[in-house]
Design an enzyme around this catalytic site. Sequence first.
Site, short mmCIF file in Angstrom:
data_model
loop_
_atom_site.label_atom_id
_atom_site.label_comp_id
_atom_site.label_asym_id
_atom_site.label_seq_id
_atom_site.Cartn_x
_atom_site.Cartn_y
_atom_site.Cartn_z
N ASP A 260 -3.04 1.33 6.73
CA ASP A 260 -2.21 0.99 5.57
C ASP A 260 -1.80 -0.48 5.55
O ASP A 260 -1.75 -1.12 4.50
CB ASP A 260 -0.96 1.88 5.52
CG ASP A 260 -1.33 3.35 5.41
OD1 ASP A 260 -2.45 3.64 4.92
OD2 ASP A 260 -0.52 4.21 5.78
N CYS B 4 -12.81 -3.29 13.43
CA CYS B 4 -13.83 -3.96 12.65
C CYS B 4 -15.07 -4.22 13.54
O CYS B 4 -14.95 -4.78 14.62
CB CYS B 4 -13.31 -5.27 12.09
SG CYS B 4 -14.56 -6.22 11.22
N ASP C 18 0.87 -1.17 0.00
CA ASP C 18 0.00 0.00 0.00
C ASP C 18 0.90 1.22 0.00
O ASP C 18 1.85 1.30 0.78
CB ASP C 18 -0.91 0.01 1.23
CG ASP C 18 -1.91 1.16 1.15
OD1 ASP C 18 -2.53 1.32 0.08
OD2 ASP C 18 -2.05 1.90 2.13
N CYS D 3 -12.04 -5.36 5.94
CA CYS D 3 -11.34 -6.01 7.06
C CYS D 3 -10.59 -7.21 6.49
O CYS D 3 -11.19 -8.10 5.88
CB CYS D 3 -12.33 -6.45 8.13
SG CYS D 3 -11.58 -7.55 9.37
N GLU E 98 -1.73 -1.61 -6.29
CA GLU E 98 -2.98 -1.07 -6.82
C GLU E 98 -2.71 -0.30 -8.09
O GLU E 98 -1.64 0.28 -8.25
CB GLU E 98 -3.60 -0.13 -5.79
CG GLU E 98 -4.51 -0.82 -4.82
CD GLU E 98 -5.13 0.17 -3.85
OE1 GLU E 98 -6.35 0.14 -3.69
OE2 GLU E 98 -4.39 0.95 -3.25
N CYS F 201 -15.65 -8.37 13.59
CA CYS F 201 -14.79 -9.32 14.30
C CYS F 201 -13.90 -8.67 15.35
O CYS F 201 -13.06 -9.32 15.97
CB CYS F 201 -13.94 -10.12 13.31
SG CYS F 201 -12.62 -9.15 12.56
N CYS G 222 -12.02 -10.60 8.25
CA CYS G 222 -13.32 -11.22 8.02
C CYS G 222 -14.03 -10.69 6.78
O CYS G 222 -15.18 -11.07 6.51
CB CYS G 222 -14.21 -11.04 9.24
SG CYS G 222 -14.83 -9.35 9.42
ZN LIG Z 1 -13.39 -8.10 10.63
#
Ligand SMILES: [Zn+2]
Length: 400
Positions: A349, A339, A183, A320, A267, A342, A323
């Site tokens: 980053d 998150c 990133d 995330c 990216e 989870c 999850c």
């Molecule tokens: Zn999560």
Amino acid sequence: MKVIHKSYKFKIAPDNEQKELIARHFGACRFVFNRYLISRKETYLKEKKSLNYYDNANDLTVLKKDEQFVWLKEINSQSLQSSLRNLDTSYNKFFRKQTKFPRFKSKFDRQSFTVPQSVCIEDGKLQIPKFKKGIEINLHREIDGKLLFATLSKSTAGKYYVSITCEVEHIPFEKTNSKIGIDTGIKDLAVLSDGKVYENIKTLKTNLKKLKYEQRQLSKKTKGSNSRLKQKSKLATVHEKVTNIRKDYLHKVSTEIIKNHDVICIEDLAVKNMMKNHKLAQAFSDVSLGAFYTMLEYKANWNNKTVVKIDRFFPSSKTCSNCNYIIQDLTLKDREWTCQSCNTVHNRDFNASINIEKQGLKILSGLGTNSDIKQKRSKALPLGESLTSEATPISFAVGG
Ligand SMILES: [Zn+2]
């Protein structure tokens, strides 16, 4: 062993006579480029016919016999032809929708001309056709391999450079079996999915501040005044310094990453840019980010490693990595987030780099989540090439 093209950039110090001949080369190459840009446009409008490089080159041979253009004979004819090739390339890129329509070359831009053949270094001096004496060159590093061609340039800060491209035998880096996602951002240059962080270097930060300061000074000067001109050249000098420091650092980091990893997921820059604002420092970091990605790509190519580009819009920061829950209200300021599904606490980053790696590996194994043609086509590409359709293997660039 792999044969690659490598470029080296050196400062040169032409004497006054040489400066004058260099200036004439700049002018003539610009003249040829602009003249045939017009000729192509007009021919197309009048006859609906597209001229190509050979049409232009033949016409140029005739033109040189005209007394009015006899001055073109003092110029290395191969440099003029190379200017026509540049025009041809710009046209082709435009037709492939990669760039805008070719622009006229202006004498206020960075000036350059290419010497496609007969370049050598003799007695520590740069020897090129049409120049009787060698040009003083600051050979701060050794050149390996066979010299192919050179480009002489003058920066907006008024300094002279030569970039020499050589054919070099290169021993590719060892395989490491390591895969990584990167990133890139404003705060740090790069955050890797294995936890490694490449910060933006301090000297750069100081010089960027200076750059901003000089920029502000410039805006205070009256247009057309002498002091404005002076300030402009001062700004150009700082700008050049920043560019050089940054480039050295980008080379160091990109080489290290390619050495340590076999698959590098990044990216797509066009997508990244959509999400950014446009301040001076920002625009600057965008430009060097492009250079960084280009370095990663050609160095991967030199070393039989793979760069995977995530083409499509993909919420790398907002997903995330534990999850796959997507957070909706993440702003650019949020460096950390939890998150809601989870409860994992994420460094923004680092989390993004893990997602980029996951997505890249999916594309690589042909399981990409969308039916993007670019990604389908990418499956057929051999190792060491970039996995997007726009990317042509880049065989040379500055430095190592
Ligand atoms: Zn999560």
